[in-house]
Scaffold this motif. Sequence first.
Motif, PDB file in Angstrom:
ATOM      1  N   ALA A 209      66.172  47.574  37.777  1.00  0.00           N
ATOM      2  CA  ALA A 209      65.282  47.565  38.944  1.00  0.00           C
ATOM      3  C   ALA A 209      65.607  48.762  39.825  1.00  0.00           C
ATOM      4  O   ALA A 209      65.685  48.664  41.041  1.00  0.00           O
ATOM      5  CB  ALA A 209      65.441  46.249  39.707  1.00  0.00           C
ATOM      6  N   THR A 210      65.796  49.905  39.175  1.00  0.00           N
ATOM      7  CA  THR A 210      66.261  51.121  39.835  1.00  0.00           C
ATOM      8  C   THR A 210      65.166  52.179  39.790  1.00  0.00           C
ATOM      9  O   THR A 210      65.074  52.946  38.834  1.00  0.00           O
ATOM     10  CB  THR A 210      67.531  51.643  39.112  1.00  0.00           C
ATOM     11  N   GLY A 211      64.313  52.196  40.786  1.00  0.00           N
ATOM     12  CA  GLY A 211      63.235  53.186  40.827  1.00  0.00           C
ATOM     13  C   GLY A 211      62.098  52.839  39.887  1.00  0.00           C
ATOM     14  O   GLY A 211      62.066  51.755  39.290  1.00  0.00           O
ATOM     15  N   TYR A 212      61.149  53.764  39.768  1.00  0.00           N
ATOM     16  CA  TYR A 212      59.984  53.519  38.928  1.00  0.00           C
ATOM     17  C   TYR A 212      60.373  53.520  37.453  1.00  0.00           C
ATOM     18  O   TYR A 212      61.289  54.223  37.037  1.00  0.00           O
ATOM     19  CB  TYR A 212      58.906  54.571  39.189  1.00  0.00           C
TER      20      TYR A 212
ATOM     21  N   ASN B 170      60.718  43.318  40.029  1.00  0.00           N
ATOM     22  CA  ASN B 170      61.077  43.070  38.628  1.00  0.00           C
ATOM     23  C   ASN B 170      62.301  42.153  38.561  1.00  0.00           C
ATOM     24  O   ASN B 170      63.337  42.512  37.985  1.00  0.00           O
ATOM     25  CB  ASN B 170      61.331  44.371  37.876  1.00  0.00           C
ATOM     26  N   SER B 171      62.157  40.985  39.144  1.00  0.00           N
ATOM     27  CA  SER B 171      63.268  40.032  39.246  1.00  0.00           C
ATOM     28  C   SER B 171      63.716  39.514  37.889  1.00  0.00           C
ATOM     29  O   SER B 171      62.975  39.576  36.909  1.00  0.00           O
ATOM     30  CB  SER B 171      62.844  38.835  40.104  1.00  0.00           C
ATOM     31  N   GLY B 172      64.904  38.984  37.891  1.00  0.00           N
ATOM     32  CA  GLY B 172      65.455  38.398  36.677  1.00  0.00           C
ATOM     33  C   GLY B 172      65.747  36.930  36.902  1.00  0.00           C
ATOM     34  O   GLY B 172      64.852  36.143  37.168  1.00  0.00           O
ATOM     35  N   GLY B 173      67.029  36.589  36.828  1.00  0.00           N
ATOM     36  CA  GLY B 173      67.447  35.199  36.933  1.00  0.00           C
ATOM     37  C   GLY B 173      68.208  34.818  35.683  1.00  0.00           C
ATOM     38  O   GLY B 173      68.265  35.592  34.720  1.00  0.00           O
ATOM     39  N   PRO B 174      68.796  33.632  35.678  1.00  0.00           N
ATOM     40  CA  PRO B 174      69.658  33.229  34.557  1.00  0.00           C
ATOM     41  C   PRO B 174      68.984  33.267  33.184  1.00  0.00           C
ATOM     42  O   PRO B 174      69.593  33.646  32.197  1.00  0.00           O
ATOM     43  CB  PRO B 174      70.051  31.791  34.924  1.00  0.00           C
ATOM     44  N   GLU B 442      68.266  43.796  39.159  1.00  0.00           N
ATOM     45  CA  GLU B 442      67.137  42.927  39.496  1.00  0.00           C
ATOM     46  C   GLU B 442      66.831  42.844  40.979  1.00  0.00           C
ATOM     47  O   GLU B 442      65.834  42.236  41.361  1.00  0.00           O
ATOM     48  CB  GLU B 442      67.385  41.507  38.949  1.00  0.00           C
ATOM     49  N   HIS B 443      67.638  43.427  41.840  1.00  0.00           N
ATOM     50  CA  HIS B 443      67.388  43.328  43.286  1.00  0.00           C
ATOM     51  C   HIS B 443      66.569  44.481  43.831  1.00  0.00           C
ATOM     52  O   HIS B 443      66.049  44.397  44.947  1.00  0.00           O
ATOM     53  CB  HIS B 443      68.713  43.253  44.056  1.00  0.00           C
ATOM     54  N   GLY B 444      66.484  45.557  43.097  1.00  0.00           N
ATOM     55  CA  GLY B 444      65.736  46.719  43.565  1.00  0.00           C
ATOM     56  C   GLY B 444      66.569  47.639  44.445  1.00  0.00           C
ATOM     57  O   GLY B 444      67.724  47.354  44.777  1.00  0.00           O
ATOM     58  N   ILE B 445      65.950  48.746  44.800  1.00  0.00           N
ATOM     59  CA  ILE B 445      66.597  49.779  45.621  1.00  0.00           C
ATOM     60  C   ILE B 445      66.287  49.562  47.098  1.00  0.00           C
ATOM     61  O   ILE B 445      67.190  49.562  47.935  1.00  0.00           O
ATOM     62  CB  ILE B 445      66.115  51.182  45.177  1.00  0.00           C
TER      63      ILE B 445
END
Lengths: 485, 485
Positions: A209-212, B170-174, B442-445
Amino acid sequence: MVLLIGVLSPIYFLQLCNMPYKKIQQEDISFFGSVTGLQYVHTDEEQRARCAADQTEDLRYIPEVVLLPGTAEEISSIMKYCNEHLIAVTPRGAGTGLSGGALPVTGGVVLDMKRFNKILKIDKRNFQVTTEPGVITQVLQEAVKNEGLFYPPDPASKGSCFIGGNVSENSGGPRAVKYGVVKDYVLNLEIVLPNGEIIWTGANVLKNATGYNLTQLIVGSEGTLGIITRIVLRLIPPVKHDLLLLVPFRSAVQACAAVNAIFLAGYTPSALEFMERDALEWSMRYVQATGISLPDDIAAHLLIEVDGNNMDELYRDAEAMSQIVQQYDIDEVLMADSHEQKQMLWTLRRKVGEAVKSNSIYKEEDTVVPRAELPELLTIVKEIGREYGFHSVCYGHAGDGNLHVNIVKAGMSDEDWNTKLPAGIRKLFGEVVRLGGTISGEHGIGLVQREYMNVAFNETQMNLMKQIKHVFDPNGILNPGKIFL
Amino acid sequence: MVLLIGVLSPIYFLQLCNMPYKKIQQEDISFFGSVTGLQYVHTDEEQRARCAADQTEDLRYIPEVVLLPGTAEEISSIMKYCNEHLIAVTPRGAGTGLSGGALPVTGGVVLDMKRFNKILKIDKRNFQVTTEPGVITQVLQEAVKNEGLFYPPDPASKGSCFIGGNVSENSGGPRAVKYGVVKDYVLNLEIVLPNGEIIWTGANVLKNATGYNLTQLIVGSEGTLGIITRIVLRLIPPVKHDLLLLVPFRSAVQACAAVNAIFLAGYTPSALEFMERDALEWSMRYVQATGISLPDDIAAHLLIEVDGNNMDELYRDAEAMSQIVQQYDIDEVLMADSHEQKQMLWTLRRKVGEAVKSNSIYKEEDTVVPRAELPELLTIVKEIGREYGFHSVCYGHAGDGNLHVNIVKAGMSDEDWNTKLPAGIRKLFGEVVRLGGTISGEHGIGLVQREYMNVAFNETQMNLMKQIKHVFDPNGILNPGKIFL
């Protein structure tokens, strides 16, 4: 005024004058030779003819020169030079494409990637493989299999196509229905940009989830944004067993309907392929197969594979699916009872495209719709065929809603073929979109489908794509004439 | 000169002067009211405060106005206006983000998406759901479950987060370890572009080779390219059974090593979670859990779930995995023997983040590496912690190589927290990249990681991303201050 002329580059002049790409001169050849070594620069008729076609219809475009670079750094030098001199560059894999993505439509350079043929690292600990793009897909599959791992995507041409081409086209194949397509396995790509810079698109991780998502932007971009030089794929544990059923239907539309019934009952086959009678019959003739009877009243077949690690369960699933298809008007279900029989059935399925091609000039459409709309799609294909006077042989990955429509020229006049048929295809694609689908599931747009892109996308969508192309390739030198009109 | 001034728009003037975004005036409020109805335009302290924070640290940025549009057309009008007037717009889901993606850092408009709370269509025939983005993920999961279908991605905040936020990050999870992340389920998106145009990004199909993958470009773009107004997700058949094991390890690094041993033996659990002792202990205290003993010598736990339709097979797999972990220094393996016990263990896992937050000011890092590098990553985290003087609580989706590193302020001085810690995080991210990983799984920037983007990407990569941003949002009004410094 002097200043103004001073800052304009030659490329700028060419663009301002709306001139085509620069024709290749001896000085360019010399430069290419200094990069790759002269033995990898081919201007002879034979090599240029070899790179003039792929598997798309009977199209041929002769490049001016064929280069066989050996490293990303060599490609970087070539691209930098071609970008500065406005020389068109068309990357080429194994030439098995079905939409003309590898055709050098403006001449220029073909960048033949066949020297990129090394599997660089099979990382067993992380279930990953790093490979060069010029490795044959089946060779890659077998290499990882020997290390106890599994790379599922299996386009029909897996014995000859390159993995780099698969990434470029986002290929599928029969197993996609359970295991997904190429994009679901690509973790990271090394690419050479049109300006010669070399970058990785992401990281070798399962979630990111790092940038586009540059990786997924390159996958399926048909060699128009960058030249792929390394590919990192995720792998999965191998599956031990499979079973294969062949189900003959007396109605092709019912065969399509049966596809969804299987999913609605909760089963996910590892392949669920549809073949119209003609598809199987022509393929049997093409490979000179014996041992399969094809009674006169059979209109289509489903080829159903289940796989897993528990044989008892597979037999139970196969039995249950046999029950499901019994509700339709079918002949006897055949279960392949040997490795050889499975191989033969798969060969028949894989060879349909070639068999049709050997039979007549043809066009291959690659329609895809939500799975449940498949019976309606097939009905529409045949209706439009009657309306526009063309015969089609339909087959494909029914479990994904992906129907290949091979339109054979047969008795059609050249005029009808060139004018009436495109109108029919346009109508078909309009119906596909109406059903929630789109115009290519796995073959790409390349050269031959670009005129229909406006059926799937409006001007805003097309402009976004064109501007993305411009970001990567502002001079438009990389694989020109593809995707966009 | 007159002509020149004549063609310059107000925006252009603002840009030329390098001025910040336009402050919102009464006339803007009136316009917004004319679009949504005045009852959906909030300028009061309470509503603005509500939209000033998400779950990221203790950050607060007060917007000037909160709008609650009800349709894509309303958003289109708002965006067109804001784009013309250079007003910053920050879309907001449920405010559960962990990287500050929803924080209105330049003030301006918060576009609160909570009225987009309808599941529009569950297409049972095609295993698809079309939903608005403001539906709570768990509500969506239960709705499709009631129709006999399964949407796997399950971020820890599934009971409160919105599906639109999940797509944006773009989340994830277990469950990602077996079933993939959100991107693996998104088929098609309706988005409103910053200029107000409304487009779909793709088609409702399982495979698509038609132009560039705009869908995957939007997934994970953190609300910086367009406002998501409709989402089409693919669904899969439900799974009947699961088993849950809790394995206590006397060494945290050994627990990480055991993760990969399970995969190397050919098993794919449906969840494989790691929790350092502190993570579990703090979570137990936070939720006042009883019934789990935590002996003094236990350093970490793995929570291992297997799922499938055959209970015997699950018991066999669980037994085999128990055998695998026996080779490490572990205490007794606990198998959850009731639905309640499973729920309790999952609650403990899901509440770790909140528990740490309730304990101290903290920063949450979201490192991800190839799975086999996890033991080395954990070792490095602790080494860097000693070097830079910070305590960390580590946990996360070990099966994906995704380790959450919660750094607690505790006794650290404000100065060390603000200056020394960022250097430590930078060093950590450098090591993550060296291991083949990246800085967010999964947490993003969002806001808080953007200063570290240059650890993961070089200038060429960053420029490509910035230019893509520019293609979608040339005036830079949409979610400013995110992803890029």
